[in-house]
Design a protein around this motif. Structure first.
Motif, PDB file in Angstrom:
ATOM      1  N   THR A 301       0.833  -1.199   0.000  1.00  0.00           N
ATOM      2  CA  THR A 301       0.000   0.000   0.000  1.00  0.00           C
ATOM      3  C   THR A 301       0.867   1.249   0.000  1.00  0.00           C
ATOM      4  N   TYR A 302       0.447   2.251  -0.764  1.00  0.00           N
ATOM      5  CA  TYR A 302       1.126   3.549  -0.801  1.00  0.00           C
ATOM      6  C   TYR A 302       0.103   4.638  -0.498  1.00  0.00           C
ATOM      7  N   LYS A 303       0.614   5.733   0.069  1.00  0.00           N
ATOM      8  CA  LYS A 303      -0.219   6.917   0.283  1.00  0.00           C
ATOM      9  C   LYS A 303       0.384   8.064  -0.500  1.00  0.00           C
ATOM     10  N   ASN A 304      -0.502   8.822  -1.182  1.00  0.00           N
ATOM     11  CA  ASN A 304      -0.057   9.981  -1.955  1.00  0.00           C
ATOM     12  C   ASN A 304      -0.992  11.129  -1.623  1.00  0.00           C
ATOM     13  N   GLY A 305      -0.513  12.030  -0.729  1.00  0.00           N
ATOM     14  CA  GLY A 305      -1.401  13.108  -0.302  1.00  0.00           C
ATOM     15  C   GLY A 305      -2.565  12.533   0.474  1.00  0.00           C
ATOM     16  N   ASP A 306      -3.781  12.708  -0.040  1.00  0.00           N
ATOM     17  CA  ASP A 306      -4.978  12.188   0.627  1.00  0.00           C
ATOM     18  C   ASP A 306      -5.480  10.899  -0.013  1.00  0.00           C
ATOM     19  N   GLY A 307      -4.756  10.384  -0.995  1.00  0.00           N
ATOM     20  CA  GLY A 307      -5.207   9.182  -1.690  1.00  0.00           C
ATOM     21  C   GLY A 307      -4.382   7.959  -1.319  1.00  0.00           C
ATOM     22  N   TYR A 308      -4.922   6.788  -1.638  1.00  0.00           N
ATOM     23  CA  TYR A 308      -4.259   5.529  -1.331  1.00  0.00           C
ATOM     24  C   TYR A 308      -4.224   4.637  -2.569  1.00  0.00           C
ATOM     25  N   PHE A 309      -3.130   3.900  -2.714  1.00  0.00           N
ATOM     26  CA  PHE A 309      -2.996   2.917  -3.799  1.00  0.00           C
ATOM     27  C   PHE A 309      -2.663   1.585  -3.146  1.00  0.00           C
ATOM     28  N   ARG A 310      -3.472   0.569  -3.414  1.00  0.00           N
ATOM     29  CA  ARG A 310      -3.252  -0.746  -2.815  1.00  0.00           C
ATOM     30  C   ARG A 310      -3.180  -1.811  -3.901  1.00  0.00           C
ATOM     31  N   ILE A 311      -2.176  -2.698  -3.818  1.00  0.00           N
ATOM     32  CA  ILE A 311      -1.983  -3.741  -4.811  1.00  0.00           C
ATOM     33  C   ILE A 311      -1.728  -5.065  -4.111  1.00  0.00           C
ATOM     34  N   GLU A 312      -2.219  -6.154  -4.684  1.00  0.00           N
ATOM     35  CA  GLU A 312      -1.981  -7.475  -4.112  1.00  0.00           C
ATOM     36  C   GLU A 312      -1.842  -8.504  -5.228  1.00  0.00           C
ATOM     37  N   SER A 315      -3.898 -14.638  -9.169  1.00  0.00           N
ATOM     38  CA  SER A 315      -3.487 -15.760 -10.015  1.00  0.00           C
ATOM     39  C   SER A 315      -2.856 -15.312 -11.333  1.00  0.00           C
ATOM     40  N   SER A 316      -3.319 -14.171 -11.890  1.00  0.00           N
ATOM     41  CA  SER A 316      -2.817 -13.713 -13.186  1.00  0.00           C
ATOM     42  C   SER A 316      -1.678 -12.704 -13.059  1.00  0.00           C
ATOM     43  N   GLY A 317      -1.370 -12.265 -11.830  1.00  0.00           N
ATOM     44  CA  GLY A 317      -0.334 -11.261 -11.637  1.00  0.00           C
ATOM     45  C   GLY A 317      -0.636 -10.421 -10.417  1.00  0.00           C
ATOM     46  N   TYR A 318      -1.211  -9.219 -10.658  1.00  0.00           N
ATOM     47  CA  TYR A 318      -1.523  -8.313  -9.547  1.00  0.00           C
ATOM     48  C   TYR A 318      -2.831  -7.567  -9.816  1.00  0.00           C
ATOM     49  N   GLU A 319      -3.607  -7.345  -8.768  1.00  0.00           N
ATOM     50  CA  GLU A 319      -4.792  -6.504  -8.830  1.00  0.00           C
ATOM     51  C   GLU A 319      -4.564  -5.283  -7.944  1.00  0.00           C
ATOM     52  N   TYR A 320      -5.044  -4.127  -8.391  1.00  0.00           N
ATOM     53  CA  TYR A 320      -4.863  -2.926  -7.576  1.00  0.00           C
ATOM     54  C   TYR A 320      -6.148  -2.112  -7.499  1.00  0.00           C
ATOM     55  N   ASP A 321      -6.233  -1.319  -6.412  1.00  0.00           N
ATOM     56  CA  ASP A 321      -7.361  -0.411  -6.184  1.00  0.00           C
ATOM     57  C   ASP A 321      -6.810   0.949  -5.772  1.00  0.00           C
ATOM     58  N   VAL A 322      -7.549   2.008  -6.141  1.00  0.00           N
ATOM     59  CA  VAL A 322      -7.188   3.371  -5.745  1.00  0.00           C
ATOM     60  C   VAL A 322      -8.350   3.957  -4.958  1.00  0.00           C
ATOM     61  N   PHE A 323      -8.032   4.594  -3.818  1.00  0.00           N
ATOM     62  CA  PHE A 323      -9.051   5.168  -2.948  1.00  0.00           C
ATOM     63  C   PHE A 323      -8.771   6.661  -2.755  1.00  0.00           C
ATOM     64  N   ASP A 324      -9.850   7.452  -2.626  1.00  0.00           N
ATOM     65  CA  ASP A 324      -9.670   8.868  -2.315  1.00  0.00           C
ATOM     66  C   ASP A 324      -9.642   9.055  -0.801  1.00  0.00           C
ATOM     67  N   ARG A 325      -9.638  10.293  -0.348  1.00  0.00           N
ATOM     68  CA  ARG A 325      -9.485  10.570   1.086  1.00  0.00           C
ATOM     69  C   ARG A 325     -10.663  10.058   1.899  1.00  0.00           C
ATOM     70  N   GLU A 326     -11.856   9.958   1.264  1.00  0.00           N
ATOM     71  CA  GLU A 326     -13.015   9.412   1.964  1.00  0.00           C
ATOM     72  C   GLU A 326     -13.093   7.899   1.839  1.00  0.00           C
TER      73      GLU A 326
END
Length: 401
Positions: A301-312, A315-326
């Motif tokens: 997981t990374y944080k950039n300002g008020d946002g978050y980036f999460r990757i895991e 089976s095919s490689g990696y899936e990621y999600d991006v979240f805002d401050r809320e």
């Protein structure tokens, strides 16, 4: 106002000079080196100031930095630690214009001038706050992992081989020395029968010699024999302190005698050399441990300002999600390549969604999961109170393959 600021800086500078002299004339040298390890990214002067005001601080940062980088806040009533910060200022002045030959351009018998803006060096008093005076999210996970990695002697020795500027050999030495750095063949030799902890300490000491005293590129090749041992042992102590290795057997009783009669600038120059060398080794070891840690991680997981980036991993490689401050999910995707490491996959994912990786900092994944769970709970509770309310459509970007 400027005069008042100048007076404050003068007072801090006077305290700094006093602290530096006392440092070498007392038993506080070990304490300072330990502080240097914790704050190796600060200047020597600011490290001395921090250590003098708050010797128990485990980490310091500015008021805003605690909020923006670490998702923590300074508790009410906390006392700031004074440091000296650069404060350059702009000055406009008229300068003579020169021609191609360097001669002043004249017009009507007078030099032709133009207005230029110069950046003038300046300083101001700033404040940082100790971790112990903050509350909020746990420190980024990489800190905890590094603390765990240092107890693994094999991994530590492997990392030391990577950061050493010269080859390292573990062998039986026909002498009483635990190790040595050979100036002639530019190699480090360490006694192979040493206990693991002592082998690590000796290796760091000799790596310090290699960085400092190698005749081909050493940063302090003019140091005499006694100074070289002071520097190498100080570097080793600083690095060991940073990685929580036992430093109880280090002794610096000779420091007071070595420093006697030396000018303040000469002492500060040595501290700067020691600090910079230890900082290089610490940063490189951090990078090596991070590589090891990332090879074993399944999620990041990374944080950039008020946002978050999460990757895991999936089976095919990696899936990621991006979240805002809320903590609304505003982006997601897939990196369809299981052969690349997770940190590289994270870089690719952040590029795809416009998440600026240069400003991204590692973030505690468990903390983010807890925040998301709390946010979902609040949404569900609100939905139960106001049935029939439409939930806003989730924003997203296309799946990436």
């Amino acid at each position: 106002m400027a005069g008042r600021e100048d007076n404050r800086i003068d007072a801090i500078t006077a305290k700094l000079q006093s602290e530096t002299k006392e440092l070498f004339e007392s038993d506080r040298y070990r304490d300072y080196l330990s502080c240097m390890g914790r704050f190796h990214n600060y200047s020597v002067n600011n490290t001395i100031l921090i250590n003098a005001q708050r010797p128990d601080a485990s980490l310091v940062a500015g008021y805003q930095a605690w909020q923006q980088k670490f998702d923590r806040h300074v508790v009410a009533g906390a006392k700031g630690i004074q440091i000296i910060q650069p404060a350059p200022w702009k000055k406009k002045e008229e300068v003579e214009i020169k021609d191609a030959n360097g001669n002043t351009v004249m017009r009507d018998g007078k030099p032709v001038t133009q207005e230029v803006e110069r950046i003038m060096p300046g300083f101001k008093v700033g404040y940082v706050f100790a971790y112990e005076d903050t509350e909020g999210a746990p420190l980024p996970s990489v800190v905890d992992i590094l603390d765990q990695q240092v107890v693994n002697a094999d991994q530590f020795l492997a990392a030391l081989r990577e950061v050493s500027p010269v080859p390292i050999t573990y062998e039986h030495l026909n002498s009483s020395a635990n190790g040595y750095f050979s100036l002639t063949d530019r190699t480090i030799h360490v006694e192979e029968s040493l206990p693991e902890l002592q082998r690590i300490k000796t290796t760091i000491h000799e790596i310090g010699h290699a960085y400092l005293h190698d005749k081909d590129g050493g940063t302090d090749i003019s140091a005499n024999k006694r100074e070289r041992e002071v520097e190498a042992e100080s570097v080793a102590y600083t690095v060991c302190s940073y990685f929580s290795l036992d430093t109880s057997d280090y002794s610096f009783g000779y420091i007071a005698g070595w420093s006697e009669g030396k000018e303040l600038k000469e002492l500060q120059d040595k501290l700067t050399i020691i600090k910079e060398t230890a900082g290089v080794i610490i940063d490189k070891l951090d990078a090596e441990f991070l590589k090891i840690q990332l090879q074993e991680m399944l999620e990041l997981t990374y944080k950039n300002g008020d946002g978050y980036f999460r990757i895991e991993k999936c089976s095919s490689g990696y899936e990621y999600d991006v979240f805002d401050r809320e903590l609304h999910k505003v982006g997601f995707g897939v990196i369809d390549d299981p052969t690349i490491p997770i940190d590289r996959a994270a870089e690719l994912g952040m590029e795809q969604v416009g998440f600026k990786k240069d400003f991204a900092t590692p973030y505690n994944d468990d903390s983010l999961k807890q925040k998301i769970e709390q946010a979902n709970t609040a949404i569900n509770e609100k939905a139960e109170i106001t049935p029939g309310t439409a939930i806003a459509e989730e924003h997203h970007v296309p799946m990436h393959r």
